[in-house]
Design an enzyme around this catalytic site. Structure first.
Site, mmCIF file in Angstrom:
data_model
loop_
_atom_site.group_PDB
_atom_site.id
_atom_site.type_symbol
_atom_site.label_atom_id
_atom_site.label_comp_id
_atom_site.label_asym_id
_atom_site.label_seq_id
_atom_site.Cartn_x
_atom_site.Cartn_y
_atom_site.Cartn_z
ATOM 1 N N ASP A 29 0.864 -1.175 0.000
ATOM 2 C CA ASP A 29 0.000 0.000 0.000
ATOM 3 C C ASP A 29 0.910 1.238 0.000
ATOM 4 O O ASP A 29 2.133 1.143 0.185
ATOM 5 C CB ASP A 29 -0.962 -0.003 1.193
ATOM 6 C CG ASP A 29 -2.197 0.857 0.897
ATOM 7 O OD1 ASP A 29 -2.108 1.754 0.032
ATOM 8 O OD2 ASP A 29 -3.246 0.641 1.529
HETATM 9 C C1 NOJ Z 1 -4.024 3.987 0.165
HETATM 10 C C2 NOJ Z 1 -5.202 3.088 0.245
HETATM 11 O O1 NOJ Z 1 -5.176 2.347 1.443
HETATM 12 C C3 NOJ Z 1 -5.347 2.103 -0.905
HETATM 13 O O2 NOJ Z 1 -6.607 1.516 -0.841
HETATM 14 C C4 NOJ Z 1 -5.113 2.779 -2.218
HETATM 15 O O3 NOJ Z 1 -5.265 1.838 -3.254
HETATM 16 C C5 NOJ Z 1 -3.741 3.413 -2.232
HETATM 17 N N1 NOJ Z 1 -3.640 4.408 -1.166
HETATM 18 C C6 NOJ Z 1 -3.410 4.070 -3.567
HETATM 19 O O4 NOJ Z 1 -4.153 5.207 -3.753
#
Ligand code: NOJ
Length: 733
Positions: free
Chosen positions: A290
């Protein structure tokens, strides 16, 4: 990796054999445009700020168009970037050209984005859409999103989000399929099929990314990013289930979650990534972290510094680094020092190249002029699908004295400033929609009710406008109050410690109710709410969630009766927040909650829940009878008769549950094992049959061993998880 042809595998191997270590590590690096000059905020955070409402879509647009951005062109040219987060097709082509024509090996970039519930045609947030209990519809909306985004060059969706959550305080419950592993698995499989399976043309499919692996929805006390401790039987029987279903369906990628699981952050968790995902489930694709998560392992306290975090992540099986450049900066040194084996790098790169090959990016790297603007004007069938999914997601929670549906000619006072908003119907995590495609509730109501008038009166924030309240109550034969949460109150980093209707909206309801005129509460929200008070005093309640671009017409159709509501809840609604976490498939305890004192209950809350999982009313009624359960060779043949006992046609979700009454581990009081959505005319009956396979009646223990244990089972069938017919059967496996 059996999803590639022999020829494609050969191409991947050949490429791999030509790559330098730097180029290999480059493939493991995902960048997003960084904003240069005077900004401390990285691109991901800007996107988050826009999606959670801290800045508006316009402000985001202004920043992006005026700020100077670094798209990492030089790094791409050097072969130092494998993936980027960009959604502008012109930019996609520009950057892709550098990768394909100016880098040494010409490996295309894969462009990924958060397309959670629609790209241009935004459909309902997942917690709502799961409540349609309609896998074909779930698949169709995903297919639509895949086509729309691929036309813009986005070939990779950071979706479906498959985090089971039993705690509505957690804001991200909005993005996932709710609390139940069976429904979540159906949702998972349908979404992967929709995103990936139409491979008739590279324009039609994208790679899915299952997230957030794993346990993120079990964040302690519902606070986002919080620590997760869970017994391993829950890991296997509940939280892993939808991921397993999606991997079985051929999902191409997985995103690891931010949280630690029993002490080990999922970003560096060798057990969950290598042992469970890659080895046991045989997941062939690649895993991405993430955003910023590798660096956060230092803050978690599991790595000493960035370099150490990178080593731990790579060893654990993290194939791609989202946004920190830690792999790019530190992995080479770690490989040369023998801290990370070359086979780890090769495996990661092979997985990444294979997904790119599967997507057809080597042969079709660019967005064509023809597709680029294909969805600037939405096709009729996309609008119709967004409308259908919105209508099917609406849940009727209460309808005393048949207040609903409302007569067409009635003087409707539409109250609440959410009713006139196009932005607030979209829901958390949507960024590629256009305002011109959105129809607000007020706009939808005007088309359905000629005598509707709008009185803002107030909303989730701010004061109540007294004179508007007076005008509304004076005007309306019926008052429709559209209240609930702003989009920014659910989604990422949007946990709430109190899940009642926010601000002064309850007070507003009280004012409306004192007139004695019929009041219909239409809720717009991204999570289950604690509605004890509303359920006591408001005669009709419609749960309308955040339904996407066609929210207005969908709500109006339900209020007018053109559409008889059939949505059900994918997550339990408690009476009060203090009951969270709360879910239907809980263990019994030795003292199930009841009216007596020494039972598992609160002194100040009625035992039980307000609206259970699977609950949802209709303008007609359904009667259940004749539950039969017969043992067959491989399973149970279960049938139940359902009669439409009301005065109009309707749709019902017939639900099947079971309980393993005594087992070597305490099992849930009920577990969903099937459902079927049926339409019945008034007076019509139907016998609904299920085949419950014996193989599916077991459970995993804390070591991950599957048990099928002889003994007594209870079988339940009904229209929600609480009100069911029941039968018992003894089984020997
Ligand atoms: C953080 C989020 O937790 C995730 O769901 C997302 O895909 C990523 N950022 C990228 O934007």
């Amino acid at each position: 990796m059996n999803y590639l042809t022999e020829e494609q595998k050969r191409r991947v191997d050949e490429l791999l054999s030509q790559m330098t270590l730097d180029e290999k590590i480059g493939q493991m690096n995902q960048e997003s445009p960084s904003i240069v000059g005077g900004f401390d905020v990285p691109f991901e955070e800007l996107i988050e700020m826009m999606t959670d409402g801290r800045i508006s879509k316009e402000e985001f647009g202004n920043i992006m168009s005026s700020a100077k951005q670094d798209f990492h062109e030089d790094a791409i040219r050097e072969g130092g970037v494998g993936s980027l987060m960009v959604q502008d097709p012109v930019k996609v082509n520009e950057l892709q050209k550098i990768a394909v024509e100016e880098s040494r090996l010409g490996i295309p970039l894969i462009f990924g984005l958060d397309v959670i519930h629609g790209f241009r045609s935004v459909y309902p947030i997942a917690v709502a859409e799961a409540g349609c209990f309609d896998p074909e519809l779930m698949e169709a909306t995903a297919r639509m999103a895949a086509k729309e985004s691929r036309a813009s060059g986005v070939a990779w969706h950071f979706a479906p989000m498959l985090d089971i959550s039993r705690d509505a305080r957690w804001g991200r419950i909005s993005e996932g399929p709710g609390e139940d592993p069976y429904l979540a698995s159906v949702f998972a499989a349908a979404k992967v099929k929709g995103l990936q399976n139409d491979r008739s043309d590279t324009d039609n499919y994208v790679a899915a990314c299952l997230k957030h692996y794993i346990g993120y929805g079990a964040a302690e006390s519902g606070r986002d990013y919080n620590t997760v401790s869970m017994a391993m039987h829950l890991f296997y029987n509940v939280y892993l289930k939808p991921f397993e279903a999606a991997v079985r369906e051929g999902a191409q990628t997985v995103m690891a979650s931010f949280n630690d699981l029993n002490g080990v952050p999922c970003t560096v968790n060798e057990f969950t990534l290598r042992k469970i995902l890659k080895e046991s489930l045989g997941f062939p694709g690649f895993v991405v972290s993430d955003a910023n998560a590798i660096r956060e392992c230092v803050v978690h306290g599991i790595a000493e510094d960035d370099a150490d975090a990178g080593v731990k992540a790579a060893i654990a099986g993290m194939d791609m680094d989202m946004g920190t450049e830690i792999y790019r900066k530190h992995l080479k040194e770690a490989v040369l020092a023998g801290k990370v084996g070359m086979e780890v790098i090769d495996e990661a790169v092979r997985r990444i190249l294979s997904v790119k090959m599967w997507l057809g990016l080597f042969d079709h790297p660019y967005v064509s002029e023809e597709t680029m603007h294909r969805y600037d004007t939405l096709p009729e069938e996309h609008i119709a699908l967004a409308r259908k999914s919105a209508e099917e997601s609406i849940v009727l929670l209460k309808n005393e004295n048949d207040i609903l549906p409302i007569k067409k000619e009635a003087k409707v006072a539409l109250v609440g400033n959410l009713a006139d908003s196009r932005e607030e119907i979209i829901g958390a995590w949507a960024m590629s929609w256009q305002e011109k495609d959105c129809v607000s509730i007020y706009e939808g109501m005007k088309a359905e009710f000629p005598n509707v008038r709008y009185f803002p009166c107030g909303g989730p924030e701010g004061d109540i406008n007294e004179s508007e309240v007076l005008a509304a109550t004076d005007y309306g034969d019926v008052i429709v109050a559209v209240l609930g949460e702003l989009v920014s109150m659910s989604g990422e980093a949007a946990s709430r410690a109190d899940i009642t209707i926010p601000g002064r909206q309850r007070e507003l309801l009280e004012r409306l109710l004192t007139t004695g005129k019929p009041v219909v509460l239409v809720l717009m929200n991204g999570r289950p709410l604690a509605l004890e008070w509303e359920n006591l005093y408001v005669p009709a309640i419609v749960e309308a969630w955040h339904l996407g671009i066609q929210m207005g017409p969908a709500v109006a159709a339900v209020l007018s009766g053109k559409k008889n509501p059939s949505g059900k809840l994918s997550a339990t609604f408690p009476y009060v927040t203090g009951q969270c976490p709360v879910y239907y498939n809980h263990p019994n305890t030795g003292r199930p909650g009841s009216k007596s004192k020494f039972t598992s209950r609160y002194l100040d809350v009625t035992p039980g829940v307000l609206y259970p999982f699977g609950y949802g009313l209709s303008y007609t009624t359904f009667e259940y009878s004749d539950l039969t359960v017969k043992e067959e060779q491989d399973g149970l043949a279960v049938s139940v008769k359902v009669k439409n006992s009301g005065s109009c046609g309707g749709t019902e979700v017939v639900q099947l549950y079971m309980q393993d009454v005594a087992a070597s581990l305490v099992r849930p009081v009920k577990e969903m094992k099937g459902f079927e959505k049926i339409c019945l005319e008034s007076g019509e009956s139907k016998v609904v049959s299920f085949c419950l396979k014996k193989q599916d009646m077991g459970f995993f223990d804390n070591e991950g061993k599957y048990h099928l244990e002889d003994g007594l089972f209870r079988i339940y069938a009904g229209g929600n998880s609480r009100d069911c017919l029941t039968s018992e059967i003894n089984l020997e496996f």
